[in-house]
Design a protein around this motif. Sequence first.
Motif: not given
Length: 263
Positions: A96-100
Amino acid sequence: TALLGLALTLFWVVMAIAGPLIAPHDAGAIVDDDVFSPISAAFPLGTDYLGRDMLSRVLWGARYTVGVALAAAIIASGTGLLLGMAAAAWGGWVDNAISRSMDTLVAIPSKMFALVVVAALGSSVPVLVLTAGIIYISGAYRIARSLAVGVNALDFVRVARARGEGTFFVIREEILPNIIGPVLADFGLRFVFIVLLLSGLSFLGLGVQPPNADWGSLVRENLSGLHEGAPAVLMPALAIATLTIGVNLLIDSLSGRRSGGHG
C-alpha cells in the motif's frame, strides 16, 4: 524486423561509444566558411548554421542522446523492478505504501515535472538523468508489480514459502527469473520514451547545453535551415527516428517470439 531492429539499435549503441573516436572533426570546430552546406565528399552530412561538420556533431551527440537515455532507463526500470517485486512479495502495508507513492508520482504530468525540475536545478547531465529516471519509475513499477503478483500466487512460490524460504530468496530465485523477459521488453519502451522526452527538452533549450549537444539540440539550433531542406536539420531528426524505430522493432519481435513460444 528483428534483425533490422537489432542492427539499428546496435549501430547507435556502437556510435555512442566509438562515435567521438571516429568523428572526422571536433564537435565544436568550424570547418567550412559556408553555412548549411549540402552533402558532399568533404562533409557527408553537410554543415550546420556555423559551418561545423554535421557528421561529427551527430556522432558526438549520440553519446549524450543514447547515454543519458540509457542511464535514465536503467534507473527507472531497475528501481521500478525492485519496488514492484518487494510490494508483491511482502504485500500488506508495504504494498500500500509503495503503490500510493507511485500513484502520487504518476499523477504529475511528466513533461511538466521535467520542465519544473530542469528550470529550477539547471540542465546538467546528472539532473537530466535523474529527472527522466524518476518520471518513469512509476510506469516500470506498475508493470513489475503486476507481473510479480501473478508469479507470487503460483504453486511453486507457495511451496518455497512452505519449506521455510525467506522473502528475499523468493524474490531472487522464484519471482525475478519468471518476470525478467517482460521487464526487459518494458525497459526498451522506457528507453524510447526517455529518448523522446530528452529530445523534446533539448528542442525547448532545456536539454544538454552548448558546447555539447544531443540530437534534439541539433534540430533546434539548425531550424533556420529548415526552409532550405538543410541536412543539418534532417539528419539529427533521422537519427532520433532510426533509433526509436530500431528499438521498437526489436521489442516487438522479442515480444512476439515469447508469445509464440508460450502458445
